[in-house]
Write a protein that holds these residues in place. Structure first.
Motif, PDB file in Angstrom:
ATOM      1  N   GLY A 137      53.537  -0.398   1.019  1.00  0.00           N
ATOM      2  CA  GLY A 137      53.255  -1.834   1.248  1.00  0.00           C
ATOM      3  C   GLY A 137      53.994  -2.698   1.631  1.00  0.00           C
ATOM      4  N   LEU A 138      53.753  -4.033   1.814  1.00  0.00           N
ATOM      5  CA  LEU A 138      54.614  -5.011   2.116  1.00  0.00           C
ATOM      6  C   LEU A 138      55.627  -5.462   1.140  1.00  0.00           C
ATOM      7  N   ALA A 139      56.997  -5.387   1.628  1.00  0.00           N
ATOM      8  CA  ALA A 139      58.207  -5.603   0.520  1.00  0.00           C
ATOM      9  C   ALA A 139      59.190  -6.399   1.146  1.00  0.00           C
ATOM     10  N   ALA A 140      58.758  -7.414   1.909  1.00  0.00           N
ATOM     11  CA  ALA A 140      59.571  -8.375   2.395  1.00  0.00           C
ATOM     12  C   ALA A 140      60.730  -8.041   3.220  1.00  0.00           C
ATOM     13  N   GLY A 141      60.664  -6.871   3.876  1.00  0.00           N
ATOM     14  CA  GLY A 141      61.634  -5.900   4.791  1.00  0.00           C
ATOM     15  C   GLY A 141      62.722  -5.153   3.774  1.00  0.00           C
ATOM     16  N   LYS A 142      62.312  -5.026   2.449  1.00  0.00           N
ATOM     17  CA  LYS A 142      63.433  -4.323   1.589  1.00  0.00           C
ATOM     18  C   LYS A 142      62.842  -3.118   0.983  1.00  0.00           C
ATOM     19  N   GLY A 143      61.728  -2.655   1.461  1.00  0.00           N
ATOM     20  CA  GLY A 143      61.099  -1.581   0.732  1.00  0.00           C
ATOM     21  C   GLY A 143      61.512  -0.360   1.827  1.00  0.00           C
ATOM     22  N   VAL A 144      62.528  -0.234   2.612  1.00  0.00           N
ATOM     23  CA  VAL A 144      62.957   0.839   3.402  1.00  0.00           C
ATOM     24  C   VAL A 144      64.095   0.941   2.878  1.00  0.00           C
ATOM     25  N   ILE A 145      64.494   2.261   2.367  1.00  0.00           N
ATOM     26  CA  ILE A 145      65.874   2.741   1.845  1.00  0.00           C
ATOM     27  C   ILE A 145      66.323   4.067   2.449  1.00  0.00           C
ATOM     28  N   VAL A 146      67.497   3.683   3.373  1.00  0.00           N
ATOM     29  CA  VAL A 146      68.210   4.863   4.028  1.00  0.00           C
ATOM     30  C   VAL A 146      68.996   5.562   2.991  1.00  0.00           C
ATOM     31  N   CYS A 147      68.622   6.948   3.321  1.00  0.00           N
ATOM     32  CA  CYS A 147      69.595   7.752   2.095  1.00  0.00           C
ATOM     33  C   CYS A 147      70.234   8.734   3.091  1.00  0.00           C
ATOM     34  N   ARG A 148      71.654   9.079   2.387  1.00  0.00           N
ATOM     35  CA  ARG A 148      72.546   9.893   3.200  1.00  0.00           C
ATOM     36  C   ARG A 148      72.093  11.299   2.476  1.00  0.00           C
ATOM     37  N   ASN A 149      71.801  11.300   1.172  1.00  0.00           N
ATOM     38  CA  ASN A 149      71.575  12.782   0.705  1.00  0.00           C
ATOM     39  C   ASN A 149      70.394  12.784  -0.395  1.00  0.00           C
ATOM     40  N   ARG A 150      70.087  14.031  -0.972  1.00  0.00           N
ATOM     41  CA  ARG A 150      69.191  13.928  -2.060  1.00  0.00           C
ATOM     42  C   ARG A 150      69.363  13.034  -3.110  1.00  0.00           C
ATOM     43  N   SER A 151      70.458  12.936  -3.787  1.00  0.00           N
ATOM     44  CA  SER A 151      70.676  12.206  -4.706  1.00  0.00           C
ATOM     45  C   SER A 151      70.536  10.822  -4.491  1.00  0.00           C
TER      46      SER A 151
ATOM     47  N   GLY B 189      56.608  -3.568  -6.853  1.00  0.00           N
ATOM     48  CA  GLY B 189      55.230  -3.753  -7.393  1.00  0.00           C
ATOM     49  C   GLY B 189      54.465  -2.680  -6.708  1.00  0.00           C
ATOM     50  N   GLU B 190      53.181  -3.297  -6.312  1.00  0.00           N
ATOM     51  CA  GLU B 190      52.240  -2.510  -5.815  1.00  0.00           C
ATOM     52  C   GLU B 190      52.302  -1.627  -4.461  1.00  0.00           C
ATOM     53  N   ALA B 191      53.329  -2.412  -3.761  1.00  0.00           N
ATOM     54  CA  ALA B 191      53.746  -1.792  -2.527  1.00  0.00           C
ATOM     55  C   ALA B 191      54.275  -0.340  -2.620  1.00  0.00           C
ATOM     56  N   GLY B 192      54.601   0.048  -3.741  1.00  0.00           N
ATOM     57  CA  GLY B 192      55.162   1.423  -4.033  1.00  0.00           C
ATOM     58  C   GLY B 192      54.054   2.298  -4.665  1.00  0.00           C
ATOM     59  N   ASN B 193      52.790   1.983  -4.508  1.00  0.00           N
ATOM     60  CA  ASN B 193      51.775   2.950  -5.072  1.00  0.00           C
ATOM     61  C   ASN B 193      51.870   4.157  -4.365  1.00  0.00           C
ATOM     62  N   ARG B 194      52.110   3.961  -3.051  1.00  0.00           N
ATOM     63  CA  ARG B 194      52.379   5.277  -2.227  1.00  0.00           C
ATOM     64  C   ARG B 194      53.692   5.205  -1.500  1.00  0.00           C
ATOM     65  N   LEU B 195      54.251   6.334  -1.202  1.00  0.00           N
ATOM     66  CA  LEU B 195      55.636   6.055  -0.576  1.00  0.00           C
ATOM     67  C   LEU B 195      55.582   7.192   0.389  1.00  0.00           C
ATOM     68  N   VAL B 196      56.452   6.970   1.724  1.00  0.00           N
ATOM     69  CA  VAL B 196      56.616   7.814   2.643  1.00  0.00           C
ATOM     70  C   VAL B 196      58.274   8.410   2.630  1.00  0.00           C
ATOM     71  N   ILE B 197      58.228   9.656   2.675  1.00  0.00           N
ATOM     72  CA  ILE B 197      59.621  10.299   3.267  1.00  0.00           C
ATOM     73  C   ILE B 197      59.536  10.763   4.456  1.00  0.00           C
ATOM     74  N   GLU B 198      60.527  10.374   5.082  1.00  0.00           N
ATOM     75  CA  GLU B 198      60.726  10.864   6.517  1.00  0.00           C
ATOM     76  C   GLU B 198      61.962  11.106   6.936  1.00  0.00           C
ATOM     77  N   GLU B 199      62.169  11.882   8.069  1.00  0.00           N
ATOM     78  CA  GLU B 199      63.512  12.355   8.598  1.00  0.00           C
ATOM     79  C   GLU B 199      64.428  11.083   8.978  1.00  0.00           C
ATOM     80  N   ARG B 200      65.397  11.028   8.788  1.00  0.00           N
ATOM     81  CA  ARG B 200      66.338   9.964   9.264  1.00  0.00           C
ATOM     82  C   ARG B 200      66.808  10.030  10.482  1.00  0.00           C
ATOM     83  N   LEU B 201      66.410   9.266  11.422  1.00  0.00           N
ATOM     84  CA  LEU B 201      66.693   9.457  12.856  1.00  0.00           C
ATOM     85  C   LEU B 201      68.062   8.676  13.185  1.00  0.00           C
ATOM     86  N   VAL B 202      68.864   9.372  14.160  1.00  0.00           N
ATOM     87  CA  VAL B 202      70.011   8.781  14.368  1.00  0.00           C
ATOM     88  C   VAL B 202      70.136   8.146  15.769  1.00  0.00           C
ATOM     89  N   GLY B 203      70.757   7.146  15.771  1.00  0.00           N
ATOM     90  CA  GLY B 203      70.728   6.094  17.104  1.00  0.00           C
ATOM     91  C   GLY B 203      71.053   4.712  16.891  1.00  0.00           C
TER      92      GLY B 203
END
Length: 426
Positions: free
Chosen positions: A147-161, A177-191
């Protein structure tokens, strides 16, 4: 015509400022606005989430067009409510705004529309997401709150940890909050990232010049994601040929798929793109003007903005033709409160605004400001969008930072490298 802009950020100040330049506009109202819109328009003390009050004000004040700026009221159905009351409004319906309101909906739609994007998985709880991460290779990923998180709900991760910590923050600790009731894990694109915005009436598209936002907090794209620390337009990273390709393979298929889903899209379709070696791929969609991309875009626009938005609402965008742009690039530098994107102190007087305003080809757009006891003070994390035009990107950057140096308040800071990617390319 009386016009109402809903919102209180830099985007809404830019919209109000540009609309006020139209010969067809009588009064521009902004609800609730900020200290900058108070100077360029008429502020109205109505919250962006108070849909009944916005509808009542538009009716009582003969508002001919309402432009809804932020994502939250769009996702909540403000445009539907205005239209149900017989009022004209620019922006997508509640059903169409789910394209931004739900990352899961967006990713599924991209897949069905065959629009290039990152591979992904959807999870409903921290446990299943954690299990998935521990079973797969330790590759970089991006973890997104649905859900909506004021542009802060996307976390770019370098590794599993880092990914496991992100899952805990979003889905277990419910940091967003409720924006985290579901989450998406996707491949990290480079560019390199780029923003392509288009105005559409559901049938016709007017694609705007590509811009580049700077989301990480600190120089060199370091630190946590923010709502955007600056932008410039146009970006040499997106050629005319690439822009035509984005229109053909990204924007048009998305609008057709929305129509097939019985969620026809009207308003601003904003594609956040990663320019990969395999071509542009969609990171996310927004359903409104970007903030801060809106500021340099509108700084360059010479066509009457009201004419364009009017035509989009009436379904006659095909009559507008080519938009006219100032050939000079524009650079917007966001000045922020100390501590942003975390907690920050408010209420510090801002000095030097008049000095900055005296510079030619500079406009200081307000975001997190208010007037208290006759003084302009900071009331938000992103406080000002200092925007300048120049003959080159380098000259526009120089002038924008010259204006930044005029402005001071306790704890004020900004990135020092906005638009450097364009200067490097050039």
């Amino acid at each position: 015509m009386n016009v109402l802009v809903v919102g209180n950020g830099g985007r809404e100040h830019a919209l109000a400022w540009k609309l006020a330049q139209s010969s067809r506009v009588k009064d521009v109202f902004v609800a609730p606005g900020n200290a900058g819109t108070a100077a360029d328009a008429v502020n109205v003390d109505i919250s962006v989430t108070d849909i009944p009050a916005v509808v009542k004000f538009a009716k009582d004040n003969d508002v001919g067009l309402t432009i809804v700026g932020p994502e939250a009221p769009l996702v909540a159905g403000m445009v539907d409510a205005l239209q149900d009351a017989g009022l004209r409004a620019f922006g997508p319906s509640k059903a169409a705004a789910e394209l931004e309101g739900s990352k899961v909906f967006c990713k599924n739609l991209l897949r069905h529309a065959d629009v290039p994007s990152a591979d992904y998985r959807v999870f409903r709880d921290a446990e299943s997401a954690t299990h998935y991460l521990t079973e797969r290779d330790d590759d970089p990923v991006v973890v997104k709150a649905d859900g909506l998180a004021a542009g802060k709900g996307v976390i770019v991760c370098r590794n599993r940890s880092e990914a496991l910590i992100a899952v805990d923050r979003i889905a277990a600790s419910k940091e967003f909050g409720e924006a985290g009731n579901r989450l998406v894990i996707e491949e990290r694109l480079v560019g390199q990232e780029a923003s392509v915005l288009a105005i559409t009436d559901g049938r016709t598209l007017i694609t705007l010049p590509a811009a580049q936002d700077h989301k990480p907090a600190y120089d060199g794209d370091q630190g946590p994601n923010t709502g955007g620390m600056g932008a410039y337009c146009p970006t040499p990273l997106v050629t005319d040929e690439m822009l035509a390709g984005v229109e053909e393979s990204v924007l048009v298929p998305t609008i057709h798929q929305m129509k097939r889903n019985r969620r026809p899209f009207r308003g601003v379709l904003y594609a956040g793109l990663m320019l990969t070696k395999g071509g542009p791929k969609v990171l996310e969609y927004n359903v409104r003007f970007g903030d801060p991309e809106c500021q340099p875009l509108l700084m360059r626009l010479k066509t009457d903005l009201l004419d364009v938005l009017d035509a989009a609402v009436d379904g006659r965008l095909d009559e507008v033709g080519q938009l006219e742009w100032d050939p000079r690039p524009a650079v917007c530098v966001v000045m922020a409160s100390e501590g942003y994107p975390g907690s920050y102190e408010k209420g510090y007087p801002i000095r030097g605004l008049d000095e900055a305003a005296r510079l030619d080809d500079v406009k200081v757009f307000h975001a997190g400001t208010s007037i208290i006891d006759g003084q302009v003070v900071n009331t938000g994390g992103r406080v000002l969008g200092v925007t300048a035009l120049g003959d080159t990107v380098a000259k526009a950057k120089l002038l924008a930072y010259q204006a930044v140096k005029c402005i001071r308040w306790e704890g004020a800071w900004c990135r020092k490298d906005i638009a450097d990617k364009a200067i490097t390319v050039a």
